[in-house]
Scaffold this motif. Structure first.
Motif, PDB file in Angstrom:
ATOM      1  N   LYS A  64     -22.035 -21.757   5.917  1.00  0.00           N
ATOM      2  CA  LYS A  64     -23.004 -22.052   4.866  1.00  0.00           C
ATOM      3  C   LYS A  64     -23.058 -20.890   3.876  1.00  0.00           C
ATOM      4  CE  LYS A  64     -26.704 -25.112   5.737  1.00  0.00           C
ATOM      5  NZ  LYS A  64     -27.722 -25.386   6.734  1.00  0.00           N
ATOM      6  N   GLY A  67     -20.119 -20.849   1.685  1.00  0.00           N
ATOM      7  CA  GLY A  67     -20.220 -21.853   0.623  1.00  0.00           C
ATOM      8  C   GLY A  67     -21.100 -21.370  -0.514  1.00  0.00           C
ATOM      9  N   ILE A  68     -22.252 -20.779  -0.136  1.00  0.00           N
ATOM     10  CA  ILE A  68     -23.177 -20.322  -1.179  1.00  0.00           C
ATOM     11  C   ILE A  68     -22.551 -19.192  -1.989  1.00  0.00           C
ATOM     12  CG2 ILE A  68     -25.371 -19.131  -1.542  1.00  0.00           C
ATOM     13  CD1 ILE A  68     -26.461 -20.803   0.774  1.00  0.00           C
ATOM     14  N   GLY A  71     -20.007 -20.532  -4.454  1.00  0.00           N
ATOM     15  CA  GLY A  71     -20.647 -21.112  -5.634  1.00  0.00           C
ATOM     16  C   GLY A  71     -21.205 -20.041  -6.547  1.00  0.00           C
ATOM     17  N   ALA A  74     -18.508 -18.292  -8.569  1.00  0.00           N
ATOM     18  CA  ALA A  74     -18.024 -19.096  -9.690  1.00  0.00           C
ATOM     19  C   ALA A  74     -19.037 -19.108 -10.816  1.00  0.00           C
ATOM     20  CB  ALA A  74     -17.741 -20.513  -9.212  1.00  0.00           C
ATOM     21  N   LYS A 130     -15.663 -15.457  -5.150  1.00  0.00           N
ATOM     22  CA  LYS A 130     -15.153 -16.830  -5.142  1.00  0.00           C
ATOM     23  C   LYS A 130     -13.943 -16.944  -4.213  1.00  0.00           C
ATOM     24  CE  LYS A 130     -14.184 -20.988  -6.698  1.00  0.00           C
ATOM     25  NZ  LYS A 130     -14.976 -22.062  -6.184  1.00  0.00           N
ATOM     26  N   GLY A 153     -15.773 -36.768   9.302  1.00  0.00           N
ATOM     27  CA  GLY A 153     -15.313 -35.944   8.194  1.00  0.00           C
ATOM     28  C   GLY A 153     -16.207 -36.133   6.991  1.00  0.00           C
ATOM     29  N   ASP A 154     -15.775 -35.534   5.876  1.00  0.00           N
ATOM     30  CA  ASP A 154     -16.555 -35.650   4.642  1.00  0.00           C
ATOM     31  C   ASP A 154     -16.397 -37.033   4.042  1.00  0.00           C
ATOM     32  OD1 ASP A 154     -17.079 -33.015   4.974  1.00  0.00           O
ATOM     33  OD2 ASP A 154     -15.343 -32.395   3.786  1.00  0.00           O
ATOM     34  N   GLY A 155     -17.452 -37.471   3.418  1.00  0.00           N
ATOM     35  CA  GLY A 155     -17.379 -38.666   2.598  1.00  0.00           C
ATOM     36  C   GLY A 155     -17.033 -39.915   3.377  1.00  0.00           C
ATOM     37  N   GLU A 156     -17.181 -39.864   4.689  1.00  0.00           N
ATOM     38  CA  GLU A 156     -16.840 -41.049   5.462  1.00  0.00           C
ATOM     39  C   GLU A 156     -17.819 -42.168   5.175  1.00  0.00           C
ATOM     40  OE1 GLU A 156     -15.442 -42.053   9.962  1.00  0.00           O
ATOM     41  OE2 GLU A 156     -16.507 -40.226   9.540  1.00  0.00           O
ATOM     42  N   LYS A 157     -17.323 -43.390   5.238  1.00  0.00           N
ATOM     43  CA  LYS A 157     -18.208 -44.526   4.946  1.00  0.00           C
ATOM     44  C   LYS A 157     -19.269 -44.635   6.020  1.00  0.00           C
ATOM     45  CE  LYS A 157     -14.829 -47.128   2.394  1.00  0.00           C
ATOM     46  NZ  LYS A 157     -13.485 -46.694   2.834  1.00  0.00           N
ATOM     47  N   LYS A 158     -20.511 -44.820   5.596  1.00  0.00           N
ATOM     48  CA  LYS A 158     -21.622 -44.906   6.547  1.00  0.00           C
ATOM     49  C   LYS A 158     -21.570 -46.213   7.332  1.00  0.00           C
ATOM     50  CE  LYS A 158     -25.028 -42.087   4.183  1.00  0.00           C
ATOM     51  NZ  LYS A 158     -26.063 -42.131   3.155  1.00  0.00           N
TER      52      LYS A 158
ATOM     53  N   PHE B  23     -20.232 -26.365 -10.037  1.00  0.00           N
ATOM     54  CA  PHE B  23     -20.642 -25.284  -9.134  1.00  0.00           C
ATOM     55  C   PHE B  23     -22.114 -25.416  -8.769  1.00  0.00           C
ATOM     56  CE2 PHE B  23     -17.144 -22.900 -11.464  1.00  0.00           C
ATOM     57  CZ  PHE B  23     -16.208 -23.344 -10.585  1.00  0.00           C
ATOM     58  N   SER B  26     -22.420 -27.972  -6.171  1.00  0.00           N
ATOM     59  CA  SER B  26     -22.012 -27.529  -4.837  1.00  0.00           C
ATOM     60  C   SER B  26     -23.040 -26.575  -4.243  1.00  0.00           C
ATOM     61  CB  SER B  26     -20.636 -26.875  -4.875  1.00  0.00           C
ATOM     62  OG  SER B  26     -20.727 -25.554  -5.320  1.00  0.00           O
ATOM     63  N   LEU B  27     -23.816 -25.889  -5.097  1.00  0.00           N
ATOM     64  CA  LEU B  27     -24.834 -24.965  -4.570  1.00  0.00           C
ATOM     65  C   LEU B  27     -26.118 -25.701  -4.211  1.00  0.00           C
ATOM     66  CD1 LEU B  27     -24.972 -21.661  -6.622  1.00  0.00           C
ATOM     67  CD2 LEU B  27     -24.608 -21.947  -4.203  1.00  0.00           C
ATOM     68  N   LYS B 106     -22.952 -45.450  -0.252  1.00  0.00           N
ATOM     69  CA  LYS B 106     -22.246 -45.884   0.959  1.00  0.00           C
ATOM     70  C   LYS B 106     -21.549 -44.730   1.674  1.00  0.00           C
ATOM     71  CE  LYS B 106     -19.510 -49.114  -0.581  1.00  0.00           C
ATOM     72  NZ  LYS B 106     -18.491 -50.153  -0.509  1.00  0.00           N
ATOM     73  N   THR B 108     -21.019 -40.518   2.769  1.00  0.00           N
ATOM     74  CA  THR B 108     -21.768 -39.300   3.069  1.00  0.00           C
ATOM     75  C   THR B 108     -21.366 -38.215   2.074  1.00  0.00           C
ATOM     76  OG1 THR B 108     -20.036 -38.676   4.585  1.00  0.00           O
ATOM     77  CG2 THR B 108     -21.924 -39.790   5.527  1.00  0.00           C
ATOM     78  N   ASP B 109     -22.137 -37.116   2.057  1.00  0.00           N
ATOM     79  CA  ASP B 109     -21.794 -35.940   1.258  1.00  0.00           C
ATOM     80  C   ASP B 109     -21.538 -36.270  -0.215  1.00  0.00           C
ATOM     81  OD1 ASP B 109     -22.104 -34.127   3.204  1.00  0.00           O
ATOM     82  OD2 ASP B 109     -20.024 -34.184   3.877  1.00  0.00           O
ATOM     83  N   PHE B 153     -11.298 -39.566  -0.390  1.00  0.00           N
ATOM     84  CA  PHE B 153     -12.714 -39.300  -0.098  1.00  0.00           C
ATOM     85  C   PHE B 153     -13.261 -40.151   1.044  1.00  0.00           C
ATOM     86  CE2 PHE B 153     -17.250 -38.820  -1.046  1.00  0.00           C
ATOM     87  CZ  PHE B 153     -17.281 -37.452  -1.166  1.00  0.00           C
ATOM     88  N   GLY B 154     -12.704 -41.345   1.218  1.00  0.00           N
ATOM     89  CA  GLY B 154     -13.204 -42.203   2.299  1.00  0.00           C
ATOM     90  C   GLY B 154     -12.711 -41.791   3.676  1.00  0.00           C
ATOM     91  N   THR B 155     -11.714 -40.889   3.744  1.00  0.00           N
ATOM     92  CA  THR B 155     -11.120 -40.367   4.989  1.00  0.00           C
ATOM     93  C   THR B 155     -10.736 -41.450   5.991  1.00  0.00           C
ATOM     94  OG1 THR B 155     -13.222 -39.987   6.082  1.00  0.00           O
ATOM     95  CG2 THR B 155     -12.277 -38.148   4.849  1.00  0.00           C
TER      96      THR B 155
END
Lengths: 158, 501
Positions: A64, A67-68, A71, A74, A130, A153-158, B23, B26-27, B106, B108-109, B153-155
């Motif tokens: 975390k 990540g901060i 950002g 940048a 950065k 993972g990221d952005g996976e469909k719910k 940025f 993302s923050l 639909k 995440t993230d 993005f959908g992985t």
């Protein structure tokens, strides 16, 4: 890792970090700069992770926080560029102090003087944040993927 | 409207605003998805306003980064062509982000999505606005790399595979472009586009220009999916989330592919039209894209093949090299950007309602349940297929006129034939998705949320209104300056160097 690796890591890791910071701060005077220094700073944490395992490194710098910091680095870089806009140009070196005795060329940097290059060292610090935080975060992400291969993972469909 | 000096100083904002948005998202986006929704729509809205302020620009604006004089520093150049691209890119981006607010629920993230989206937008705006060869490459990569991540993005398996394929192909393209830039740099000792062009005029070297021409054709041809280099597109574009498909098909391949290709060929290398190469490649893409599109069973895949076919039209028009051809190409570029973005958003709306069913055989009769989607989709399809009075009809008409004018009878004939095929596969799409009998399993589906409908309605209105661009009053402020830039050819360097203040 073995005792040898752990011991040597304990002795060297601080030095690597210091060396990285040195490269960053002297970026405008000696070879290197924000990117190279940032990589070295990140390597000191990666080194820690390789020798003592993921948990130890994460305790020093959580993903975390990485990540901060990434950002922030940048945004700091962008802010410096924006501040130039107030005095004329995007990315203008607004800290420049023109040497009035030299009429032909406008000197703003003096060789071997740490505080002499205007915004360049500030940019270097921003780039270091950065790149360093980014590289470390990528490394953490790689170990993360290996540990929980089938986790969400990221952005996976719910 | 700004006066020249003031508008010059807002040029870097086209890059800085989306970067800052990315940025900040993302923050702060992690804390609440509202913030990233807000940022994601605010940034393109600001950019649309900024780009509209440049419409009707009379002169070439040159901005020196950090106050360094070209060719030593990086410059941003805004002329008629740049303004046209900026307006198109940012309008489509704004509509896509408004669509995303509901659609991306639909996934995440969401904040990661917005960060990548804004980075991609930065890349596109930067590539369009820059006047420096290597800088162009950097923006190209920023745009392309964020789009690899967005495609995946959908992985899920299919998406990851498409993204990997896209990444490999696009990296190869980047490599070709980089080698081309390297060769130009080694010969001319400069990276400034205007300066390269000036040097090449002063000491011409036909061998070098031919070789670099081929490298750029391979590189940018891959990025813009002209036929022998198209194989990544039908996988990558359908796999992305719908707003991203709209961005990729609508504007990414145009700003990073066709714009860069045309800018370099016409203004830097001075090989207007590129002999017959662009002409032939354009015709092949036109025909193959259309023929392959007919057989598709997948809603979004059909649209992706249609993109290849329409890009063929644009490249064909540019290949003619005549002023009317250039005009037609740019006009069709705008029309297709808006209409294809609309079609992908419609597809997204259908997918949203039916929970990810894209198979044409399983859909049908959605018209009564989703009137907004169905009607806007009809407008978009008819615009691309070229039914009067929609924008697409006029641009295809001008393309055919341009071909006839320069005596490419075969080209004109093929363009007409393909246009009929286009109508055929869009009618097939309409029939299988929106008309016919509603299957029992879709009895309970609902129309999409308000924000998705708003962006689709706005885009369909633009689709209808684009035909007005042919009116002399609108033409002279928007399309004609862009045509002038390309017609001017290597005179570009003079225009840039005269306007450095």
């Amino acid at each position: 890792m073995t005792l040898i690796v752990k011991t040597i890591t304990r002795y060297t890791v601080g030095l690597i970090l210091l060396f990285g910071i040195y490269i960053v701060l002297h970026g405008h005077l000696t070879p290197g700069g924000g990117f190279a220094g940032g990589v070295i700073v990140a390597l000191s944490f990666v080194h820690l992770m390789l020798a003592f395992g993921r948990e130890t490194a994460i305790k020093k710098m959580s993903e975390k926080a990485a990540g901060i910091l990434e950002g922030l680095g940048a945004i700091m870089f962008l802010l410096i560029a924006f501040m130039g806009l107030t005095t004329g140009y995007f990315f203008y070196n607004f800290f420049r102090r023109v040497d009035t005795t030299e009429t032909l060329v406008e000197y703003i940097g003096r060789p071997f003087a740490l505080f002499s290059a205007g915004i360049i060292p500030l940019c270097n610090i921003a780039i270091c944040l950065k790149v360093g935080a980014g590289l470390f975060a990528i490394f953490v992400a790689l170990t993360f993927l290996k540990m929980n291969g089938d986790a969400a993972g990221d952005g996976e469909k719910k | 409207m700004f006066c020249a000096k003031e508008s010059c100083s807002i040029l870097p904002l086209f890059v800085a605003v989306p970067l800052a948005g990315a940025f900040l998202s993302s923050l702060l986006g992690k804390t609440s998805s509202k913030i990233s929704d807000f940022l994601g729509s605010l940034v393109p809205a600001i950019l649309v306003l900024l780009s509209f302020s440049f419409i009707g620009l009379k002169e070439v604006l040159v901005y020196k980064m950090g106050g360094w004089i070209p060719p030593f520093g990086i410059v941003f150049v805004v002329d008629g062509l740049t303004v046209l691209m900026l307006v198109t890119v940012n309008v489509v981006a704004l509509m896509s982000t408004i669509f995303s607010i509901s659609y991306m629920e639909k996934y995440t993230d969401k904040w990661k999505y917005y960060t990548l989206f804004l980075l991609m937008l930065t890349g596109m705006n930067g590539a369009v606005i820059t006047g420096d060869m290597f800088n162009l490459f950097v923006w190209l990569e920023i745009g392309a790399i964020s789009s690899y991540a967005l495609v995946a993005f959908g992985t899920e398996g299919e998406e990851l595979e498409a993204s990997f394929k896209y990444a490999v192909m696009s990296s190869v393209a980047s490599l070709f472009i980089l080698v081309g830039i390297g060769l130009l740099y080694s010969y001319t000792s400069t990276l400034n586009m205007a300066d390269i062009s000036r040097t090449l005029v002063a000491k011409p070297n036909a061998n070098l220009i031919n070789f670099v021409f081929i490298l750029f054709l391979l590189g940018f041809g891959l990025k813009s999916a002209i036929v022998p280099f198209h194989s990544w597109l039908p996988d990558a574009h359908p796999s992305a989330p719908a707003p991203i498909s709209a961005m990729l098909s609508g504007v990414l391949i145009k700003s990073l592919g066709i714009y860069a290709l045309v800018r370099i060929f016409y203004n830097v290398l001075g090989v207007a039209g590129g002999g017959r190469v662009l002409l032939v490649l354009g015709l092949i893409s036109m025909v193959l894209g259309a023929l392959l599109a007919i057989y598709q069973k997948d809603l979004k895949r059909l649209l992706a093949y249609s993109t290849i076919s329409q890009v063929g039209y644009i490249v064909f028009a540019f290949g003619l090299g005549t002023p009317l051809g250039i005009f037609a190409g740019l006009f069709h570029l705008i029309n297709h950007a808006v209409a294809k973005a609309l079609m992908f958003l419609n597809a997204g709306s259908v997918v949203y309602a039916t929970d990810n069913v894209r198979d044409l055989d399983q859909l049908g009769g959605l018209r009564e349940k989703m009137p907004v989607t169905a009607n806007t989709s009809l407008i978009g399809s008819m615009s691309i297929a070229g039914v009067p009075p929609l924008g697409g009809f006029w641009s295809k008409l001008v393309i055919i006129f341009a071909a006839v004018e320069s005596k490419h009878w075969a080209g004109a004939f093929v363009a007409i034939l393909v246009s009929i095929v286009t109508l055929a596969y869009y009618l097939k799409l309409q029939k299988l998705v929106f008309f016919g009998k509603l299957p029992v399993r879709w009895e309970n589906i609902k129309e999409s949320p308000v924000l998705m409908c708003v962006s689709m309605i706005v885009l369909s209105c633009i689709c209808i209104a684009l035909g007005l661009l042919l009116l002399p009053q609108l033409r002279s402020v928007f399309l004609d300056p862009a045509v002038e830039v390309l017609k001017n050819g290597v005179g570009y360097s003079k225009a840039v160097f005269e306007n450095i203040k």
